[in-house]
Structure formats: C-alpha cells, structure tokens
Design a protein around this motif. Sequence first.
Motif, PDB file in Angstrom:
ATOM      1  N   VAL A 148       0.879  -1.174   0.000  1.00 42.80           N
ATOM      2  CA  VAL A 148       0.000   0.000   0.000  1.00 42.80           C
ATOM      3  C   VAL A 148       0.916   1.223   0.000  1.00 42.80           C
ATOM      4  N   ILE A 149       1.130   1.748  -1.183  1.00 43.72           N
ATOM      5  CA  ILE A 149       2.142   2.797  -1.366  1.00 43.72           C
ATOM      6  C   ILE A 149       1.512   4.167  -1.141  1.00 43.72           C
ATOM      7  N   GLY A 150       2.277   5.028  -0.454  1.00 38.22           N
ATOM      8  CA  GLY A 150       1.716   6.262   0.086  1.00 38.22           C
ATOM      9  C   GLY A 150       1.283   7.322  -0.907  1.00 38.22           C
ATOM     10  N   ASP A 151       1.890   7.445  -2.041  1.00 36.17           N
ATOM     11  CA  ASP A 151       1.457   8.509  -2.949  1.00 36.17           C
ATOM     12  C   ASP A 151       1.873   8.220  -4.398  1.00 36.17           C
ATOM     13  N   ASP A 152       1.255   8.949  -5.290  1.00 37.87           N
ATOM     14  CA  ASP A 152       1.475   8.724  -6.717  1.00 37.87           C
ATOM     15  C   ASP A 152       2.934   8.921  -7.113  1.00 37.87           C
ATOM     16  N   GLU A 153       3.576   9.925  -6.512  1.00 41.50           N
ATOM     17  CA  GLU A 153       4.957  10.229  -6.882  1.00 41.50           C
ATOM     18  C   GLU A 153       5.874   9.049  -6.542  1.00 41.50           C
ATOM     19  N   THR A 154       5.643   8.461  -5.368  1.00 44.47           N
ATOM     20  CA  THR A 154       6.454   7.298  -4.973  1.00 44.47           C
ATOM     21  C   THR A 154       6.247   6.148  -5.946  1.00 44.47           C
ATOM     22  N   LEU A 155       4.996   5.932  -6.327  1.00 46.23           N
ATOM     23  CA  LEU A 155       4.710   4.856  -7.280  1.00 46.23           C
ATOM     24  C   LEU A 155       5.504   5.051  -8.569  1.00 46.23           C
ATOM     25  N   LYS A 156       5.501   6.264  -9.059  1.00 52.20           N
ATOM     26  CA  LYS A 156       6.160   6.507 -10.350  1.00 52.20           C
ATOM     27  C   LYS A 156       7.677   6.519 -10.233  1.00 52.20           C
ATOM     28  N   LYS A 157       8.186   7.213  -9.202  1.00 49.90           N
ATOM     29  CA  LYS A 157       9.640   7.384  -9.100  1.00 49.90           C
ATOM     30  C   LYS A 157      10.364   6.138  -8.611  1.00 49.90           C
ATOM     31  N   VAL A 158       9.772   5.464  -7.618  1.00 50.08           N
ATOM     32  CA  VAL A 158      10.474   4.348  -6.967  1.00 50.08           C
ATOM     33  C   VAL A 158      10.070   2.999  -7.550  1.00 50.08           C
ATOM     34  N   PHE A 159       8.769   2.858  -7.848  1.00 48.80           N
ATOM     35  CA  PHE A 159       8.281   1.565  -8.339  1.00 48.80           C
ATOM     36  C   PHE A 159       8.186   1.516  -9.872  1.00 48.80           C
ATOM     37  N   HIS A 160       8.364   2.663 -10.499  1.00 51.90           N
ATOM     38  CA  HIS A 160       8.433   2.746 -11.960  1.00 51.90           C
ATOM     39  C   HIS A 160       7.158   2.283 -12.665  1.00 51.90           C
ATOM     40  N   VAL A 161       6.001   2.562 -12.053  1.00 53.25           N
ATOM     41  CA  VAL A 161       4.741   2.236 -12.732  1.00 53.25           C
ATOM     42  C   VAL A 161       4.085   3.522 -13.212  1.00 53.25           C
ATOM     43  N   ASP A 162       3.194   3.400 -14.187  1.00 55.79           N
ATOM     44  CA  ASP A 162       2.580   4.619 -14.713  1.00 55.79           C
ATOM     45  C   ASP A 162       1.140   4.794 -14.245  1.00 55.79           C
ATOM     46  N   PHE A 163       0.783   4.120 -13.139  1.00 56.34           N
ATOM     47  CA  PHE A 163      -0.551   4.345 -12.579  1.00 56.34           C
ATOM     48  C   PHE A 163      -0.404   4.953 -11.181  1.00 56.34           C
ATOM     49  N   GLY A 164      -1.515   5.386 -10.629  1.00 56.36           N
ATOM     50  CA  GLY A 164      -1.482   6.019  -9.316  1.00 56.36           C
ATOM     51  C   GLY A 164      -2.218   5.210  -8.261  1.00 56.36           C
ATOM     52  N   LEU A 165      -2.491   5.877  -7.138  1.00 49.11           N
ATOM     53  CA  LEU A 165      -3.100   5.202  -5.990  1.00 49.11           C
ATOM     54  C   LEU A 165      -4.429   4.532  -6.307  1.00 49.11           C
ATOM     55  N   GLU A 166      -5.113   5.055  -7.341  1.00 49.71           N
ATOM     56  CA  GLU A 166      -6.448   4.519  -7.620  1.00 49.71           C
ATOM     57  C   GLU A 166      -6.408   3.014  -7.889  1.00 49.71           C
ATOM     58  N   LYS A 167      -5.321   2.515  -8.467  1.00 53.10           N
ATOM     59  CA  LYS A 167      -5.221   1.071  -8.761  1.00 53.10           C
ATOM     60  C   LYS A 167      -5.107   0.264  -7.462  1.00 53.10           C
ATOM     61  N   ILE A 168      -4.424   0.839  -6.483  1.00 55.89           N
ATOM     62  CA  ILE A 168      -4.291   0.131  -5.208  1.00 55.89           C
ATOM     63  C   ILE A 168      -5.631   0.126  -4.478  1.00 55.89           C
ATOM     64  N   VAL A 169      -6.333   1.251  -4.559  1.00 51.87           N
ATOM     65  CA  VAL A 169      -7.664   1.315  -3.929  1.00 51.87           C
ATOM     66  C   VAL A 169      -8.595   0.298  -4.601  1.00 51.87           C
ATOM     67  N   GLU A 170      -8.540   0.211  -5.938  1.00 55.87           N
ATOM     68  CA  GLU A 170      -9.381  -0.768  -6.650  1.00 55.87           C
ATOM     69  C   GLU A 170      -9.035  -2.193  -6.222  1.00 55.87           C
ATOM     70  N   THR A 171      -7.742  -2.461  -6.062  1.00 57.67           N
ATOM     71  CA  THR A 171      -7.325  -3.800  -5.632  1.00 57.67           C
ATOM     72  C   THR A 171      -7.846  -4.109  -4.232  1.00 57.67           C
ATOM     73  N   LEU A 172      -7.724  -3.133  -3.328  1.00 59.91           N
ATOM     74  CA  LEU A 172      -8.247  -3.330  -1.968  1.00 59.91           C
ATOM     75  C   LEU A 172      -9.747  -3.609  -2.012  1.00 59.91           C
ATOM     76  N   ASP A 173     -10.476  -2.872  -2.868  1.00 58.92           N
ATOM     77  CA  ASP A 173     -11.924  -3.097  -2.987  1.00 58.92           C
ATOM     78  C   ASP A 173     -12.221  -4.500  -3.517  1.00 58.92           C
ATOM     79  N   SER A 174     -11.474  -4.912  -4.561  1.00 54.94           N
ATOM     80  CA  SER A 174     -11.722  -6.240  -5.151  1.00 54.94           C
ATOM     81  C   SER A 174     -11.525  -7.343  -4.110  1.00 54.94           C
ATOM     82  N   LEU A 175     -10.456  -7.229  -3.334  1.00 57.06           N
ATOM     83  CA  LEU A 175     -10.157  -8.261  -2.334  1.00 57.06           C
ATOM     84  C   LEU A 175     -11.144  -8.210  -1.176  1.00 57.06           C
TER      85      LEU A 175
END
Length: 190
Positions: A148-175
């Motif tokens: 559960v990554i804290g912000d969009d910037e961290t996702l892009k800079k550190v994890f190198h993905v091109d999506f933001g927090l919304e994908k993590i929220v969707e995953t939490l909802d699905s589970l």
Amino acid sequence: MRGLDELMARARNASWERFDRRIAFYHPGMFRYEGKWGQYSAISITGDSCELQCDHCKARLLEPMIHATTPETLVKTCQDLEKRGDRGCLITGGFRKDGTLLWDTFIDAIRTVKETTNLHISIHGGIIGSDMAESMKEAGIDQVLLDVIGDDETLKKVFHVDFGLEKIVETLDSLTNVRMPIVPHSLGQK
Ligand code: SF4
C-alpha cells in the motif's frame, strides 16, 4: 514534527490497547537462523526476473527464494515443502509493468496445491481486478500481501509504474468484496 510525534504516540497506544505489548517475529523459510531454516518458504514464480526494478530492490529480493517458474514446478515444490514439514508458503515473484503478477498462469496450480496439501498459502498480490480476486478466493488462497504505497509520486519514481493510488484502492476493494484476508505493506515517501 510535533504533529508526527503525536500521531505516532496515538498509533502506539491504539496498538497496545488492541494487540497488547507483545510482538511476534516470524522466521521466513528462505533464511537460516542458528542453523535452522524457517517453515514458511518464499517461492518466486518468475525466478529472479522482475520488470519493475524498483529502486530499493532491483529484484534482489527474489534471488534467495525458491524458483518455480511453471505451474507444474510450483505444485511439486509446494508438495515437497509440506513433506519436509513446512507449514505454508509465500508465493510471489517479479511484477509486470502494469503492476500485476502471473496469477492468470498459476491460479489453477495454486488451487491444486490447496487441494492436495494442508499448506497455508499467502501470495504477494500486486494489482488485482475483481475477477481475479474471485478466482483467488475460489482457489483457496488464504491471504494476500499488498504493497500500500503512500502517494502517486512514490509509485512513479520508486516503483516505476505509470498508474497512481487509484489502482491500489481498486485492488483493496476487489479483495475486500470477496472477503480475502489482506496483509498491507505500508510504504511511502518523505
Ligand atoms: S516489484 Fe518486487 S521484486 Fe520487483 S523490484 Fe520491486 S520490490 Fe523487487
């Protein structure tokens, strides 16, 4: 800083009230401590490869894991782990660019593992949609670990993905919708 100190104190008190002052430490299966291996091995279904190459890891986490890169090998590996006395395992691997793991290829093998062993199965989920969450529940997966990554910037800079927090929220909802137990790994950026 004062605000952060107060928040930390509140979090600590809430934790003590709810869980007492004890901390449980677990010994993962891929590490040896005082001559003994843990009984909860980590298995990588992608070997030591990972498309994301996060700054803090560069796929090094995968190196000491057991590598089982086909569904057949995964089933055999899990059955062998149970025979040697393991209690469960973490199934994980390197993520694809879209933040997903190869669950579409391995979900039937995991179902077979649950049907033929008594192992407790955790998976390191990544991004999961509602259909896959249902398949995971049906396959008998016991829990999903989720970054559960804290912000969009961290996702892009550190994890190198091109999506933001919304994908993590969707995953939490699905589970959550299929009542899958979730183990969050909280990460952020200062
Ligand atoms: S996705 Fe996981 S395995 Fe891959 S580099 Fe990032 S932390 Fe390491």
